[in-house]
Scaffold this active site. Structure first.
Site, PDB file in Angstrom:
ATOM      1  N   LYS A  64       0.843  -1.207   0.000  1.00 27.12           N
ATOM      2  CA  LYS A  64       0.000   0.000   0.000  1.00 27.12           C
ATOM      3  C   LYS A  64       0.876   1.255   0.000  1.00 27.12           C
ATOM      4  O   LYS A  64       0.580   2.234  -0.681  1.00 27.12           O
ATOM      5  CB  LYS A  64      -0.944  -0.024   1.211  1.00 27.12           C
ATOM      6  CG  LYS A  64      -2.075  -1.044   1.042  1.00 27.12           C
ATOM      7  CD  LYS A  64      -2.797  -1.373   2.333  1.00 27.12           C
ATOM      8  CE  LYS A  64      -3.750  -2.537   2.166  1.00 27.12           C
ATOM      9  NZ  LYS A  64      -4.291  -3.081   3.421  1.00 27.12           N
ATOM     10  N   GLN A  95      -3.678  -1.593   9.796  1.00 33.88           N
ATOM     11  CA  GLN A  95      -3.664  -2.926   9.190  1.00 33.88           C
ATOM     12  C   GLN A  95      -4.268  -3.928  10.181  1.00 33.88           C
ATOM     13  O   GLN A  95      -3.902  -3.948  11.353  1.00 33.88           O
ATOM     14  CB  GLN A  95      -2.220  -3.321   8.827  1.00 33.88           C
ATOM     15  CG  GLN A  95      -2.082  -4.634   8.077  1.00 33.88           C
ATOM     16  CD  GLN A  95      -2.792  -4.637   6.716  1.00 33.88           C
ATOM     17  OE1 GLN A  95      -2.797  -3.636   6.014  1.00 33.88           O
ATOM     18  NE2 GLN A  95      -3.409  -5.756   6.372  1.00 33.88           N
ATOM     19  N   ASP A 146      -9.971   3.867   5.051  1.00 31.53           N
ATOM     20  CA  ASP A 146     -10.177   2.424   4.859  1.00 31.53           C
ATOM     21  C   ASP A 146     -11.620   2.035   5.222  1.00 31.53           C
ATOM     22  O   ASP A 146     -12.004   0.876   5.107  1.00 31.53           O
ATOM     23  CB  ASP A 146      -9.179   1.658   5.748  1.00 31.53           C
ATOM     24  CG  ASP A 146      -8.946   0.233   5.263  1.00 31.53           C
ATOM     25  OD1 ASP A 146      -9.158  -0.040   4.064  1.00 31.53           O
ATOM     26  OD2 ASP A 146      -8.552  -0.615   6.092  1.00 31.53           O
TER      27      ASP A 146
END
Ligand code: NAP
Length: 292
Positions: A64, A108, A131
Site C-alpha cells: 500500500k 492494518q 479504509d
C-alpha cells in the site's frame, strides 16, 4: 452436424477484471494529488499503522505504501510491537488523527488478540477513515449517504458499476458478514436497491440460498468454497476471497461454466481495494485542505 465438445461448456463467464479500472482510478487520483499539491503545497498523506510482525500484514502495508508513493501520495509508517496494548494503539491513532500533515489513516488488521480492534478503529477520526472501518463510515454506507467507504466493498460496487451490472431489484446474496467486508458490501448493495440476503457460518441451506442469487459476493476466507452447482445460470459472481496460492473463495473453474460474469483471483477485487484506498486518501486530503 453440431457437436458439443466439453470445451463448449467451459469458461462461458466473462471475466470481471479490476486491474485496468483500478489503474485508471489510481491515475486519476495521482492527477488530483498533483493538482492539490501545485495549488496548495499540500501533499496527500496516508499513515499506515502495523502492530506486530506478521509477515503477510507487513507485505500488505508495504504494498500500500509503494502504491501510494507511485501515485504521489506521501506515507507515514508506524510500526508498533506485537505486545502493544489497546490504550497504546488508541493513543497512537489519536495522535495521527490530530496531526494536520496526515490525511488518511490505515490500521492494518487483524491486530493481535489482546487489542480491542473496535476501540482502535474508533480512535481514527472519521474524516481520515480512508479504509472505511469506523462506525461513522459504516453508518454512512448503511444510510446510503456519501462518505468514505470500506475499501473492498466500495471497490466491488465500482466494479459492478463499470460492468453495468443491474442492481436495482436484483437478488444479491452476500456470503460472510465481517465488519470490513460482508456487512458493508451488503449495505452498499442495498443502497443500490438490490434485495440483499446476508449469509454466514450459522446459515442453514447456503447452497439453496446462493442458487437464488442474481449477484453473489463471496467473502468467506475459505478456498474454493462456493461451488459451480450452487450458482444460478447467468449469475454475476464476485469473489472477494484471497487465500494462499492465489485461490479465491469461489471454485473458479466450476463457476466459469455457470456464471455470466466472474471476478478473477488475482486481478479482480484486489486491485480495486487499493485503488479505492488511494482515491479516498486524495478525497480526504482535498476535504481537509478545503476546510482549513
Ligand atoms: P472474516 O472476518 O474471517 O469473515 C469471514 C466470514 O465468513 C464470517 O462472517 C463468517 O461467518 C463467514 N463464514 C465462515 N464460514 C462460513 C460458512 N461455512 N458458511 C458461510 N459463511 C461462513 O474474513 P474477511 O476479512 O471478511 O475476509 C473474507 C475473505 O476476503 C478472505 O479470503 C480475505 O482474504 C478476503 N479479503 C480480500 C480483500 C481484498 O482486497 N481482495 C480484502 C479483505 C479480505 P461468521 O460471522 O458467522 O463467523
Amino acid at each position: 452436424m453440431t457437436t458439443t465438445s466439453s470445451q463448449d461448456l467451459t469458461n462461458t463467464a466473462r471475466p470481471m477484471v479490476g486491474t485496468d479500472l483500478a489503474a485508471e482510478m489510481v491515475a486519476k487520483a495521482a492527477e488530483r494529488a498533483r493538482k492539490l499539491q501545485d495549488a496548495t503545497g499540500v501533499q496527500p498523506c496516508l499513515a499506515t499503522v502495523l502492530v506486530g510482525d506478521d509477515p503477510a500484514s507487513a507485505t500488505y502495508v508495504r504494498m500500500k505504501q509503494n502504491r501510494s508513493k507511485k501515485a504521489g501520495i506521501g506515507s507515514v509508517s508506524v510500526v508498533l510491537p506485537a505486545e502493544t496494548t489497546t490504550e497504546q494503539l488508541v493513543a497512537e491513532l489519536t495522535r495521527l488523527s490530530e496531526d494536520p500533515a496526515v490525511h488518511g489513516i490505515l490500521l492494518q488488521h487483524p491486530v493481535p488478540d489482546q487489542i480491542d480492534e473496535r476501540a482502535a478503529f474508533e480512535a481514527i477520526a472519521p474524516a481520515k477513515d480512508v479504509d472505511g472501518v469506523t462506525m461513522h463510515s459504516f453508518a454512512a454506507m448503511a444510510f446510503g449517504q456519501p462518505g468514505l467507504r470500506s475499501c473492498t466493498p466500495g471497490g466491488i460496487l465500482r466494479l459492478l458499476e463499470a460492468y453495468d451490472v443491474p442492481l436495482a431489484g436484483a437478488h444479491a446474496v452476500v456470503i460472510g458478514r465481517s465488519p470490513i467486508l460482508g456487512k458493508p458490501a451488503g449495505m452498499l448493495l442495498l443502497a443500490s436497491n438490490a434485495t440483499v440476503t446476508y449469509t454466514h457460518s450459522r446459515t442453514r441451506g447456503l447452497p439453496e440460498l446462493v442458487r437464488q442469487a442474481d449477484v453473489v459476493v463471496a467473502a468467506v476466507g475459505k478456498p474454493n468454497f462456493v461451488r459451480g452447482d450452487w450458482l444460478k445460470p447467468g449469475a454475476v459472481v464476485v469473489d472477494a476471497g484471497y487465500n494462499e496460492g492465489n485461490v479465491g473463495d469461489v471454485h473458479a473453474e466450476e463457476a466459469a461454466r455457470v456464471a455470466s460474469l466472474l471476478t478473477p483471483v488475482p486481478g479482480g477485487v484486489g486491485p480495486m481495494t487499493i485503488a479505492l484506498l488511494l482515491e479516498q486518501t486524495v478525497d480526504a486530503a482535498e476535504a481537509q485542505t478545503a476546510r482549513r
